[in-house]
Write a protein that holds these residues in place. Structure first.
Motif, PDB file in Angstrom:
ATOM      1  N   LEU A 166       0.830  -1.199   0.000  1.00  0.00           N
ATOM      2  CA  LEU A 166       0.000   0.000   0.000  1.00  0.00           C
ATOM      3  C   LEU A 166       0.867   1.253   0.000  1.00  0.00           C
ATOM      4  O   LEU A 166       1.988   1.253   0.509  1.00  0.00           O
ATOM      5  CB  LEU A 166      -0.906   0.011   1.237  1.00  0.00           C
ATOM      6  CG  LEU A 166      -1.859  -1.174   1.377  1.00  0.00           C
ATOM      7  CD1 LEU A 166      -2.570  -1.119   2.728  1.00  0.00           C
ATOM      8  CD2 LEU A 166      -2.886  -1.175   0.241  1.00  0.00           C
ATOM      9  N   SER A 167       0.328   2.290  -0.570  1.00  0.00           N
ATOM     10  CA  SER A 167       1.042   3.568  -0.563  1.00  0.00           C
ATOM     11  C   SER A 167       0.911   4.205   0.823  1.00  0.00           C
ATOM     12  O   SER A 167      -0.200   4.259   1.377  1.00  0.00           O
ATOM     13  CB  SER A 167       0.450   4.509  -1.615  1.00  0.00           C
ATOM     14  OG  SER A 167       0.993   5.811  -1.486  1.00  0.00           O
ATOM     15  N   PRO A 168       2.027   4.698   1.405  1.00  0.00           N
ATOM     16  CA  PRO A 168       1.944   5.323   2.745  1.00  0.00           C
ATOM     17  C   PRO A 168       1.377   6.744   2.671  1.00  0.00           C
ATOM     18  O   PRO A 168       2.030   7.721   3.065  1.00  0.00           O
ATOM     19  CB  PRO A 168       3.399   5.305   3.208  1.00  0.00           C
ATOM     20  CG  PRO A 168       4.194   5.390   1.949  1.00  0.00           C
ATOM     21  CD  PRO A 168       3.408   4.622   0.916  1.00  0.00           C
ATOM     22  N   SER A 169       0.163   6.857   2.157  1.00  0.00           N
ATOM     23  CA  SER A 169      -0.489   8.165   2.055  1.00  0.00           C
ATOM     24  C   SER A 169      -0.891   8.649   3.443  1.00  0.00           C
ATOM     25  O   SER A 169      -0.879   7.886   4.418  1.00  0.00           O
ATOM     26  CB  SER A 169      -1.731   8.070   1.166  1.00  0.00           C
ATOM     27  OG  SER A 169      -2.693   7.204   1.770  1.00  0.00           O
ATOM     28  N   ARG A 170      -1.250   9.920   3.529  1.00  0.00           N
ATOM     29  CA  ARG A 170      -1.658  10.465   4.822  1.00  0.00           C
ATOM     30  C   ARG A 170      -2.882   9.732   5.368  1.00  0.00           C
ATOM     31  O   ARG A 170      -2.959   9.430   6.563  1.00  0.00           O
ATOM     32  CB  ARG A 170      -1.946  11.960   4.691  1.00  0.00           C
ATOM     33  CG  ARG A 170      -0.704  12.816   4.592  1.00  0.00           C
ATOM     34  CD  ARG A 170      -1.054  14.288   4.642  1.00  0.00           C
ATOM     35  NE  ARG A 170      -1.798  14.708   3.477  1.00  0.00           N
ATOM     36  CZ  ARG A 170      -2.399  15.887   3.343  1.00  0.00           C
ATOM     37  NH1 ARG A 170      -2.355  16.767   4.325  1.00  0.00           N
ATOM     38  NH2 ARG A 170      -3.044  16.213   2.235  1.00  0.00           N
ATOM     39  N   ALA A 171      -3.845   9.469   4.511  1.00  0.00           N
ATOM     40  CA  ALA A 171      -5.053   8.778   4.964  1.00  0.00           C
ATOM     41  C   ALA A 171      -4.718   7.381   5.486  1.00  0.00           C
ATOM     42  O   ALA A 171      -5.246   6.939   6.515  1.00  0.00           O
ATOM     43  CB  ALA A 171      -6.061   8.683   3.820  1.00  0.00           C
ATOM     44  N   GLU A 172      -3.820   6.686   4.783  1.00  0.00           N
ATOM     45  CA  GLU A 172      -3.431   5.344   5.205  1.00  0.00           C
ATOM     46  C   GLU A 172      -2.707   5.391   6.545  1.00  0.00           C
ATOM     47  O   GLU A 172      -2.983   4.585   7.452  1.00  0.00           O
ATOM     48  CB  GLU A 172      -2.529   4.711   4.146  1.00  0.00           C
ATOM     49  CG  GLU A 172      -1.993   3.328   4.505  1.00  0.00           C
ATOM     50  CD  GLU A 172      -3.090   2.287   4.617  1.00  0.00           C
ATOM     51  OE1 GLU A 172      -2.905   1.315   5.383  1.00  0.00           O
ATOM     52  OE2 GLU A 172      -4.140   2.436   3.946  1.00  0.00           O
ATOM     53  N   LEU A 173      -1.776   6.340   6.695  1.00  0.00           N
ATOM     54  CA  LEU A 173      -1.032   6.449   7.944  1.00  0.00           C
ATOM     55  C   LEU A 173      -1.935   6.862   9.100  1.00  0.00           C
ATOM     56  O   LEU A 173      -1.773   6.383  10.233  1.00  0.00           O
ATOM     57  CB  LEU A 173       0.107   7.453   7.784  1.00  0.00           C
ATOM     58  CG  LEU A 173       1.214   7.074   6.783  1.00  0.00           C
ATOM     59  CD1 LEU A 173       2.274   8.172   6.745  1.00  0.00           C
ATOM     60  CD2 LEU A 173       1.845   5.736   7.149  1.00  0.00           C
ATOM     61  N   ARG A 223       0.159  18.051  10.936  1.00  0.00           N
ATOM     62  CA  ARG A 223       0.667  18.414   9.616  1.00  0.00           C
ATOM     63  C   ARG A 223      -0.427  18.566   8.575  1.00  0.00           C
ATOM     64  O   ARG A 223      -0.145  18.802   7.394  1.00  0.00           O
ATOM     65  CB  ARG A 223       1.690  17.365   9.156  1.00  0.00           C
ATOM     66  CG  ARG A 223       3.015  17.542   9.863  1.00  0.00           C
ATOM     67  CD  ARG A 223       3.684  16.261  10.251  1.00  0.00           C
ATOM     68  NE  ARG A 223       4.869  16.553  11.055  1.00  0.00           N
ATOM     69  CZ  ARG A 223       4.836  16.848  12.359  1.00  0.00           C
ATOM     70  NH1 ARG A 223       3.672  16.866  13.000  1.00  0.00           N
ATOM     71  NH2 ARG A 223       5.941  17.121  13.019  1.00  0.00           N
ATOM     72  N   GLY A 224      -1.666  18.457   9.013  1.00  0.00           N
ATOM     73  CA  GLY A 224      -2.793  18.677   8.113  1.00  0.00           C
ATOM     74  C   GLY A 224      -3.443  17.389   7.665  1.00  0.00           C
ATOM     75  O   GLY A 224      -2.767  16.443   7.251  1.00  0.00           O
ATOM     76  N   LEU A 225      -4.765  17.352   7.760  1.00  0.00           N
ATOM     77  CA  LEU A 225      -5.525  16.183   7.333  1.00  0.00           C
ATOM     78  C   LEU A 225      -5.868  16.288   5.857  1.00  0.00           C
ATOM     79  O   LEU A 225      -6.028  17.398   5.330  1.00  0.00           O
ATOM     80  CB  LEU A 225      -6.808  16.065   8.156  1.00  0.00           C
ATOM     81  CG  LEU A 225      -6.619  15.812   9.657  1.00  0.00           C
ATOM     82  CD1 LEU A 225      -7.941  15.960  10.399  1.00  0.00           C
ATOM     83  CD2 LEU A 225      -6.027  14.433   9.904  1.00  0.00           C
ATOM     84  N   PRO A 226      -5.979  15.159   5.172  1.00  0.00           N
ATOM     85  CA  PRO A 226      -6.392  15.202   3.756  1.00  0.00           C
ATOM     86  C   PRO A 226      -7.830  15.704   3.648  1.00  0.00           C
ATOM     87  O   PRO A 226      -8.586  15.694   4.624  1.00  0.00           O
ATOM     88  CB  PRO A 226      -6.258  13.743   3.311  1.00  0.00           C
ATOM     89  CG  PRO A 226      -6.363  12.942   4.569  1.00  0.00           C
ATOM     90  CD  PRO A 226      -5.753  13.791   5.648  1.00  0.00           C
ATOM     91  N   ASP A 227      -8.180  16.162   2.463  1.00  0.00           N
ATOM     92  CA  ASP A 227      -9.526  16.709   2.259  1.00  0.00           C
ATOM     93  C   ASP A 227     -10.546  15.573   2.178  1.00  0.00           C
ATOM     94  O   ASP A 227     -11.188  15.334   1.152  1.00  0.00           O
ATOM     95  CB  ASP A 227      -9.561  17.554   0.984  1.00  0.00           C
ATOM     96  CG  ASP A 227      -8.723  18.800   1.125  1.00  0.00           C
ATOM     97  OD1 ASP A 227      -8.645  19.336   2.237  1.00  0.00           O
ATOM     98  OD2 ASP A 227      -8.125  19.229   0.111  1.00  0.00           O
ATOM     99  N   ASP A 228     -10.678  14.913   3.289  1.00  0.00           N
ATOM    100  CA  ASP A 228     -11.642  13.824   3.426  1.00  0.00           C
ATOM    101  C   ASP A 228     -12.514  14.171   4.625  1.00  0.00           C
ATOM    102  O   ASP A 228     -12.085  14.084   5.778  1.00  0.00           O
ATOM    103  CB  ASP A 228     -10.906  12.498   3.641  1.00  0.00           C
ATOM    104  CG  ASP A 228     -11.851  11.306   3.737  1.00  0.00           C
ATOM    105  OD1 ASP A 228     -13.006  11.500   4.193  1.00  0.00           O
ATOM    106  OD2 ASP A 228     -11.435  10.191   3.384  1.00  0.00           O
ATOM    107  N   ALA A 229     -13.747  14.594   4.349  1.00  0.00           N
ATOM    108  CA  ALA A 229     -14.622  15.092   5.410  1.00  0.00           C
ATOM    109  C   ALA A 229     -14.860  14.046   6.494  1.00  0.00           C
ATOM    110  O   ALA A 229     -14.865  14.365   7.686  1.00  0.00           O
ATOM    111  CB  ALA A 229     -15.954  15.553   4.819  1.00  0.00           C
ATOM    112  N   ASN A 230     -15.069  12.796   6.099  1.00  0.00           N
ATOM    113  CA  ASN A 230     -15.331  11.751   7.092  1.00  0.00           C
ATOM    114  C   ASN A 230     -14.133  11.558   8.010  1.00  0.00           C
ATOM    115  O   ASN A 230     -14.279  11.390   9.216  1.00  0.00           O
ATOM    116  CB  ASN A 230     -15.665  10.429   6.382  1.00  0.00           C
ATOM    117  CG  ASN A 230     -17.047  10.454   5.750  1.00  0.00           C
ATOM    118  OD1 ASN A 230     -18.056  10.567   6.436  1.00  0.00           O
ATOM    119  ND2 ASN A 230     -17.086  10.381   4.429  1.00  0.00           N
ATOM    120  N   LEU A 231     -12.929  11.585   7.439  1.00  0.00           N
ATOM    121  CA  LEU A 231     -11.727  11.379   8.233  1.00  0.00           C
ATOM    122  C   LEU A 231     -11.516  12.534   9.209  1.00  0.00           C
ATOM    123  O   LEU A 231     -11.195  12.320  10.380  1.00  0.00           O
ATOM    124  CB  LEU A 231     -10.516  11.231   7.313  1.00  0.00           C
ATOM    125  CG  LEU A 231      -9.186  10.924   8.002  1.00  0.00           C
ATOM    126  CD1 LEU A 231      -9.280   9.632   8.803  1.00  0.00           C
ATOM    127  CD2 LEU A 231      -8.065  10.842   6.971  1.00  0.00           C
TER     128      LEU A 231
END
Length: 688
Positions: free
Chosen positions: A210-217, A240-248
């Motif tokens: 898997l890609s170690p993206s912010r959402a994954e981490l 460091r900032g959350l991804p633009d994922d409203a649910n997350l």
């Protein structure tokens, strides 16, 4: 003879006041030893790549350079070297022309350097071109030695060693700060632990393809926290900032605000169900909301007078909600307005010690927007997140704490201190303009910039504010970053109204990414803890206060002197008789001006011989009082810093100089009382 007598006295006056103000105005107590040749940067090379000309090219006036080049900074620079494998010391012996040319070329970064390594390599290349081109050949080894968590330490050393103004050090660190390093944590052990945790979750993701993206981490951080009951890793990633994922974002904020405790991960669904039902019961008991989303006070039995109070409270909240984020379609909806009104009214009734204060509507609006991913439960979830947040930020809304060093006033003091540390030139400029930061800090800190930034920027800022391990301390760093971001504009004017406009527009009128980088850099410097060297150098507050006092008084006295110099010859004698006491009184407030005007005063004594005894006696009384006050401050300063031999020596010399200046005026008064009246005398031929 009287003239010669006067000259002798003024010569002694110059010598003693020179000694006094040399000790007063110096940053350190005594002259520091000259640094060794290894610490003297050579003349900057003329051959400078065009690409470096535009990078971090801030303008600093001579006053700012002197203010930051303190003796303490020089001493610190002499104690800490960038040495070992990553030494920035020059090679021993004079290099040949060919070797010199080779040393002035930075090596290319190796292929295994990360993007953060390359950013540091580029900044160091820019820095050494400006300060010591012979060290360009060491850049790669310096990057390897100081990459990651040690970058703040690197720039602290370089700034002190090369007398770089602290504000410029902030810009360099902002460009090179490793986001993968836990710079916002003060504890060394916890930093090491988090470094290892970040590395581990990245390896786990890669091992699973898997890609170690912010959402994954972030998902793995929550799972990890569910096992050990700790949220440190989740805070680090969120800061460091959350991804633009409203649910997350909604889920992470609930966890970090305490609505869903990490230690009770298995009970999250039950907790949410219970909390949502509890809020619904509160709202139905206190309010009635019809199908048109009109909110009114319920008809339940109330104590006498409380119904009127409730109606007034509800109307106050409605008025503020009506003005909330009107430029955003979501907040113009009747359902959104009704939810905000209900949240704020219920909170005010459940917390009578705090009640409702204007500005709470802005806080609640941001939380409601984030929680609106679940339309049915958004209001209840936002209410409980709001309640949790208010536990920690309510002091800013409570006037009772304003003057106790807590709440907004405490933040103003901290922001003022940081501004003086990182940019004394700008801090002094704002002080001279008598611009108070209180009104801006009140607005920014109380509502966490909710009124002064666009909604997307507010959400990003709140990621850091909510995740801050020091509980909203990052808000203060952000305030300082906003002001520093407008440095050039602020220094270009001394008009108070213009300064206020520039600062007020700061959060919206600046590059948001640059603002975050600057705030992160200040945070990293401030949370280095006791790790040497100290940066920015700690200034002697007593000296700063007296310097500021002397500067202000000098301006006033100079204005009085200018008025006197513009008077016509026909009325000069009359004006001198009236103005002399005022000039001397101003001189008593700032002996620096007395020193500068000694020659003018001597001439005046010749012209006003009959009145000089009385004038000097008045001056002596006021100046003696001044020196006594200064001497008392110096002795107090010495007693408070008795553990420091260096500072104690400074205070002793400070006191001695003040005492000698006071004694001089006592002797002067007696000498003038005994001196014969001045009579015009013919100068001998050849006397110059």
């Amino acid at each position: 003879m009287a003239a010669k007598h006067d000259q002798d006295i003024f010569k002694a006056f110059d010598e003693e006041t020179d000694a006094f103000f040399d000790s007063l105005m110096s940053e350190g107590p005594a002259a520091a030893p000259e640094p060794t040749a290894a610490f003297d940067p050579p003349a900057r090379t003329e051959a400078k790549p065009a690409s470096t000309e535009a990078s971090i090219d801030h303008k600093f006036d001579e006053e700012g350079s002197k203010a930051t080049s303190t003796q303490e900074g020089s001493e610190s620079a002499a104690r800490f070297r960038i040495d070992s494998d990553g030494s920035d010391e020059p090679a021993e012996g004079p290099p040949s022309d060919l070797a010199q040319e080779h040393l002035q070329m930075a090596p290319l970064p190796p292929a295994d350097f990360s993007s953060e390594d390359r950013a540091l390599h580029e900044a160091l290349e820019d820095f050494y071109w400006r300060n010591r081109a012979t060290n360009l050949s060491n850049i790669n080894s310096i990057v390897v030695k100081y990459r990651g968590a040690n970058v703040p330490h690197l720039w602290a050393q370089l700034a002190l060693k090369y007398n770089v103004p602290p504000v410029e050090g902030v810009e360099f660190l902002g460009r090179t700060l490793y986001q993968s390093a836990p710079f916002e944590y003060s504890g060394k052990e916890l930093r090491l632990e988090l470094d290892e945790a970040v590395s581990q979750v990245r390896k786990e993701a890669l091992a699973e393809g898997l890609s170690p993206s912010r959402a994954e981490l972030l998902g793995r951080a929550i799972s990890r926290g569910a096992k050990d009951g700790r949220d440190h890793l989740l805070r680090l990633l969120t800061f460091r900032g959350l991804p633009d994922d409203a649910n997350l974002r909604a889920q992470v904020w609930k966890v970090l605000l305490g609505y869903l405790p990490m230690k009770r991960h298995d009970e999250w669904n039950a907790i949410q169900g219970e909390k949502r039902a509890l809020y619904a019961s509160y709202r139905s008991e206190l309010l009635a909301v019809n199908s048109a989303y009109e909110v009114s006070v319920s008809n339940r039995p109330q104590s006498p007078g409380s119904e009127i109070e409730d109606e007034e409270l509800l109307q106050e909240i409605k008025n503020d909600v009506e003005r909330t984020r009107r430029d955003f379609e979501y907040f113009r909806r009747p359902s959104t307005k009704a939810a905000l009104v209900a949240m704020l009214f219920v909170y005010a009734k459940l917390n009578p010690g705090v009640r409702y204060v204007q500005g709470m509507n802005e806080i609640a609006a941001v939380l409601l927007y984030v929680m609106s991913v679940d339309l049915e439960c958004a209001e209840a979830d936002a209410f409980w997140c709001f309640s949790e947040m208010m536990v920690e930020i309510k002091d800013g809304f409570m006037q009772a704490l304003d003057h106790s060093g807590e709440g907004v006033y405490g933040m103003v003091d901290e922001i003022t201190r940081l501004l003086r540390s990182y940019d004394p030139v700008l801090a002094r400029h704002l002080q001279k303009a008598e611009l108070s930061l209180f009104v801006f800090v009140l607005r920014w800190c109380t509502v966490l910039f909710a009124q002064d930034a666009t909604l997307p920027d507010v959400l990003r800022l709140w990621d850091s504010f909510i995740a801050d391990p020091e509980r909203y301390g990052f808000v203060v760093h952000t305030c300082v970053a906003v002001i520093l971001g407008k440095r050039d504009m602020l220094l270009s004017t001394d008009k108070q109204f213009s300064l206020a406009e520039i600062i007020q527009a700061g959060p919206r009128g600046t590059d948001f990414d640059e603002l975050l980088r600057r705030a992160n850099a200040i945070c990293a410097f401030e949370r280095r803890g006791s790790q040497p060297p100290i940066f920015p150098p700690k200034r002697l507050q007593v000296m700063d206060d007296l310097n500021e006092w002397a500067h202000t008084a000098a301006v006033a006295a100079s204005e009085a002197a200018a008025v006197a110099s513009g008077v016509g010859a026909e009325v000069s004698k009359n004006i001198q008789e009236k103005l002399a006491p005022v000039v001397l009184e101003r001189a008593g407030q700032a002996s620096e001006v007395v020193q500068d005007k000694a020659q003018a005063l001597q001439s005046w004594l010749h012209d006003t011989a009959p009145a000089r005894r009385e004038a000097l006696e008045q001056a002596q009384t006021q100046l003696s009082s001044l020196w006594s006050s200064v001497r008392t401050k110096g002795q107090q300063f010495a007693s408070e810093a008795a553990t420091s031999e260096t500072v104690g020596s400074a205070a002793a010399r400070f006191s001695s100089a003040a005492e000698s200046a006071s004694g001089f005026f006592a002797r002067a008064s007696m000498a003038f009382a005994e001196a014969p009246q001045a009579q015009p005398q013919q100068r001998p031929a050849g006397d110059t």
